[in-house]
Design a protein around this motif. Structure first.
Motif, PDB file in Angstrom:
ATOM      1  N   GLU A   1       0.814  -1.211   0.000  1.00 30.95           N
ATOM      2  CA  GLU A   1       0.000   0.000   0.000  1.00 30.95           C
ATOM      3  C   GLU A   1       0.851   1.266   0.000  1.00 30.95           C
ATOM      4  O   GLU A   1       0.346   2.358   0.195  1.00 30.95           O
ATOM      5  N   ILE A   2       2.151   1.113  -0.152  1.00 30.35           N
ATOM      6  CA  ILE A   2       3.030   2.274  -0.204  1.00 30.35           C
ATOM      7  C   ILE A   2       3.256   2.636  -1.668  1.00 30.35           C
ATOM      8  O   ILE A   2       3.570   1.774  -2.490  1.00 30.35           O
ATOM      9  N   THR A   3       3.110   3.915  -1.991  1.00 26.18           N
ATOM     10  CA  THR A   3       3.320   4.349  -3.374  1.00 26.18           C
ATOM     11  C   THR A   3       3.837   5.783  -3.382  1.00 26.18           C
ATOM     12  O   THR A   3       4.146   6.349  -2.325  1.00 26.18           O
TER      13      THR A   3
ATOM     14  N   LEU B   1      -2.418  12.154  -7.938  1.00 23.17           N
ATOM     15  CA  LEU B   1      -2.252  11.137  -8.967  1.00 23.17           C
ATOM     16  C   LEU B   1      -1.070  10.270  -8.546  1.00 23.17           C
ATOM     17  O   LEU B   1       0.042  10.768  -8.372  1.00 23.17           O
ATOM     18  N   LEU B   2      -1.332   8.988  -8.383  1.00 24.06           N
ATOM     19  CA  LEU B   2      -0.370   8.084  -7.763  1.00 24.06           C
ATOM     20  C   LEU B   2       0.241   7.121  -8.769  1.00 24.06           C
ATOM     21  O   LEU B   2      -0.373   6.802  -9.791  1.00 24.06           O
ATOM     22  N   LYS B   3       1.421   6.648  -8.457  1.00 27.37           N
ATOM     23  CA  LYS B   3       1.936   5.493  -9.174  1.00 27.37           C
ATOM     24  C   LYS B   3       1.002   4.337  -8.809  1.00 27.37           C
ATOM     25  O   LYS B   3       0.781   4.077  -7.629  1.00 27.37           O
ATOM     26  N   PRO B   4       0.385   3.691  -9.816  1.00 22.24           N
ATOM     27  CA  PRO B   4      -0.659   2.699  -9.503  1.00 22.24           C
ATOM     28  C   PRO B   4      -0.208   1.666  -8.478  1.00 22.24           C
ATOM     29  O   PRO B   4       0.895   1.134  -8.542  1.00 22.24           O
TER      30      PRO B   4
ATOM     31  N   ASP C   1       6.346  12.733  -2.947  1.00 23.42           N
ATOM     32  CA  ASP C   1       6.355  12.097  -1.629  1.00 23.42           C
ATOM     33  C   ASP C   1       5.981  10.622  -1.728  1.00 23.42           C
ATOM     34  O   ASP C   1       5.174  10.219  -2.577  1.00 23.42           O
ATOM     35  N   THR C   2       6.548   9.834  -0.840  1.00 23.90           N
ATOM     36  CA  THR C   2       6.119   8.454  -0.645  1.00 23.90           C
ATOM     37  C   THR C   2       5.001   8.468   0.397  1.00 23.90           C
ATOM     38  O   THR C   2       5.141   9.108   1.450  1.00 23.90           O
TER      39      THR C   2
ATOM     40  N   VAL D   1       5.099   8.938   4.149  1.00 24.68           N
ATOM     41  CA  VAL D   1       6.130   8.042   4.680  1.00 24.68           C
ATOM     42  C   VAL D   1       7.483   8.686   4.420  1.00 24.68           C
ATOM     43  O   VAL D   1       7.937   8.739   3.264  1.00 24.68           O
ATOM     44  N   PRO D   2       8.141   9.224   5.458  1.00 28.68           N
ATOM     45  CA  PRO D   2       9.439   9.881   5.246  1.00 28.68           C
ATOM     46  C   PRO D   2      10.475   8.913   4.684  1.00 28.68           C
ATOM     47  O   PRO D   2      10.536   7.747   5.063  1.00 28.68           O
ATOM     48  N   VAL D   3      11.276   9.405   3.758  1.00 32.09           N
ATOM     49  CA  VAL D   3      12.343   8.622   3.142  1.00 32.09           C
ATOM     50  C   VAL D   3      13.661   9.319   3.444  1.00 32.09           C
ATOM     51  O   VAL D   3      13.825  10.503   3.126  1.00 32.09           O
TER      52      VAL D   3
END
Length: 678
Positions: free
Chosen positions: A322-324, A344-347, A375-376, A393-395
């Motif tokens: 579920e992380i994108t 708009l997300l990376k699917p 952002d993630t 989600v911090p990277v």
């Protein structure tokens, strides 16, 4: 016109050059000229064909623009069944497949080819003498839909195979039509900003685009093709699948770039692992690998089951977590003008559903969660229905982009944007394409201008056919235009045009209601009409003057002023007036001039039936005279007007000591009803 002798040679030379560059671009992924130079060659060919139309051929690179819409897609039978693949996901299942293949063939060693499993729409291409003649969707595997006109618009579909590779007299090829991820995001951005429903994933986008009845719409969509099987060929088939793909490429058909010949099943599993690691970096969506026995004799020996071959499998990738990544933040304009930020997300697959966008609700929510492009993020389905971003989600070491800010102008129509609490909205209610269908329906509704016959389906057709771009265009419709709508004949067209014609004079309060100004319902429309008396004074009013009116607060005043300050809205009103629409001024009452409104700041309740007044007319008169009408009796009620067969509201008035008026007593305050009743 006499054709110079060198023209035909130049046309053929241009066509061959363009086909060669298409081949280098789509098949070899090795372009040797710039887009500008390619466009120059293409324009020269277009100009020569326009000058000498007798030279145009069906396989010319210029013949990809799309034709007239079809009534429906015709069914076609496939020359050979288009089978599906058995899907497996566990490595143990892959080993079991390998053991079965070897056992049934009686061999200790077999070779495989492995290639990406594209997540698109499977199609069939038919070539005769090297020319593309038909294309169809897979359908049920036996019968598909004819999408020849749509496939001709795809630049990656060669209309003429490379003649130097000696294509067969008859060829049927199977491939996959899909959409690159960057093109998919651009398409979703455009349709989302128009307030339309975005595609859930690239596969849906490809399928919806290829199955359009209007091939001109398909031509606008960024579809690409990859081919992976020769289904029928005169003159014999290659001996291996690897050679089959090479032959397709020689003919100018695009094939998978990432493919590998594997001597063992362990090499297949290794390649699958490598592709899974590269998956997120690929420019297109794949959901696994297709593994096939390489030799055709082995394939024929194993044969097929009812719906799938026994010599091939789809080795699927595990579902994404579920992380994108947020690839873009766009603003969608809803049917009421509200601006909503969407990510708009990376699917990513969440709960078995592929998610490519998520709502960010409003600007305050974006700021609170500090969501930015790049952002993630963790994605969830709120209530298991609506995709939403739960958190960032911090990277470590990431370089973040600038914070998101709402636009100052509507991304659809360019009108100014105003704020109302936590929400932003487009002030161009009268012109904004995203709001147009709802605006026209609202304008024509019974509580507003009341144009009979302008229901949802009719309004949708008027807009979709490009006949109406704003409310003013209703008054320039012709009989010929209305007759092009589904369900309309001479009589129904006359009725609609007559209904529009009867509303060329519109009372000011109904016109204000019809404009769809935020916060302005029937009551406030009457309050504004009574106070200003004419449209010109209202349009010129500043928010401060509007605040002087009883029952008009800060939000209403800002909304009304913003609407009339927007030049696009003013232009539509001028257009209406130029077309002969008259906004009927409302003369102010004599007692209003004297400052003596009998119902000023009073609350009135009606109960029972009145002889000389309709309930709507009585309500309107109370509002004209400064009061408001309520549906229930309370201690704050000033008058209860009781007619015949009054109900429990009369008893409530007596119990609470509220003053009760007969119809005659009501008229002593309100005056006689207008006749005829409007």
């Amino acid at each position: 016109m006499t054709m110079p002798p060198d023209i035909l040679a130049r046309v053929e030379s241009l066509r061959n050059d363009i086909r060669r560059h298409d081949y280098l671009y789509y098949v070899k992924d090795r372009p040797v000229i710039s887009d500008t130079e390619y466009d120059r060659l293409f324009r020269e060919l277009q100009e020569l064909e326009a000058t000498y139309p007798e030279l145009i051929t069906p396989d010319s690179p210029t013949q990809r623009v799309g034709g007239q819409p079809q009534a429906e897609l015709q069914k076609v039978s496939h020359e050979r069944p288009m089978l599906s693949l058995d899907s497996i996901a566990a490595v143990e299942e892959v080993y079991a497949f390998d053991r079965r293949v070897k056992r049934e063939l009686g061999l200790e060693q077999v070779e495989y080819t492995a290639e990406p499993k594209f997540d698109g729409l499977s199609i069939e291409l038919v070539y005769r003498e090297g020319r593309f003649v038909r294309g169809a969707t897979r359908g049920d595997g036996t019968t598909g839909e004819d999408v020849t006109a749509n496939l001709r618009t795809l630049r990656s579909v060669p209309l003429q195979l490379r003649t130097e590779a000696h294509p067969p007299a008859h060829l049927v090829v199977r491939g996959e039509v899909y959409m690159r991820l960057d093109d998919f995001q651009s398409l979703n951005r455009r349709i989302t900003e128009r307030g339309e429903e975005a595609f859930a994933n690239p596969r849906n986008a490809a399928a919806g685009s290829l199955r359009q009845l209007d091939s001109r719409k398909t031509a606008e969509r960024p579809l690409v093709l990859t081919c992976y099987e020769i289904m029928v060929q005169t003159g014999g088939l290659p001996s291996t699948h690897w050679d089959e793909l090479d032959r397709l490429a020689d003919w100018g058909l695009p094939i998978p770039f990432q493919r590998r010949r594997c001597a063992t099943i362990d090499e297949v599993i290794l390649f699958h692992r490598e592709m899974e690691e590269q998956r997120d970096a690929l420019p297109f969506e794949i959901d696994g690998m297709v593994v096939k026995l390489d030799r055709r004799t082995w394939q024929e020996a194993l044969g097929v089951k009812s719906r799938s071959p026994r010599w091939a499998i789809a080795f699927k990738f595990p579902a994404r977590r579920e992380i994108t990544v947020v690839q873009d933040i766009v603003v969608s304009v809803g049917r009421t003008g509200t601006l909503t930020p969407l990510a708009l997300l990376k699917p990513v697959e969440v709960g078995g559903v592929t998610i490519s966008r998520a709502t960010l609700h409003n600007a305050d929510e974006v700021s609170r969660k500090d969501i930015r492009v790049g952002d993630t993020v963790k994605v969830e389905r709120a209530g298991d229905v609506i995709p939403a971003i739960a958190e960032r989600v911090p990277v470590p070491g990431e370089q973040r982009s600038v914070p998101f800010a709402m636009p100052n102008h509507c991304p659809v129509c360019g009108s100014s944007v105003a704020r109302e609490g936590a929400y932003y909205y487009c002030t161009g209610q009268a012109v904004c394409e995203a709001q147009l269908k709802g605006s026209i329906q609202h304008f024509a509704a019974k509580g507003a201008v009341d144009i009979d016959g302008l229901g949802e389906k009719t309004v949708a057709q008027l807009i979709d056919k490009g006949l109406v771009h704003d409310i003013a265009d209703l008054y320039r419709l012709t009989r010929e235009q209305v007759l092009t709508l589904d369900g309309f004949a001479d009589r129904s067209a006359s009725l609609l045009l007559g209904a529009i014609e009867r509303r060329r004079t519109i009372p000011l309060d109904r016109f204000l209601m019809g404009l769809g100004i935020r916060q302005v319902g029937q009551h406030i429309a009457r309050v504004l009409a009574n106070y200003f008396g004419n449209l010109e004074d209202l349009m010129a009013a500043a928010p401060e003057r509007l605040l002087e009116i009883h029952e008009v607060g800060p939000e209403i005043s800002r909304s009304v002023a913003s609407f009339f300050q927007e030049e696009r809205n003013r232009a539509v009103i001028r257009k209406l007036q130029d077309l002969g629409v008259r906004i009927e001024a409302k003369p102010r009452k004599d007692f209003e001039k004297a400052g003596d409104l009998p119902f000023k700041q009073k609350t009135v309740v009606f109960t029972g039936g009145l002889e000389r007044w309709s309930r709507e007319a009585a309500k309107r008169r109370v509002e004209e005279l400064g009061g408001r009408v309520s549906s229930s009796v309370s201690k704050k009620t000033d008058y209860v007007v009781a007619g015949s067969e009054a109900g429990s509201k009369l008893a409530d008035a007596r119990r609470l000591g509220v003053r009760i008026l007969t119809e005659d007593e009501f008229e002593e305050l309100a005056g006689k009803p207008e006749s005829p009743e409007r």
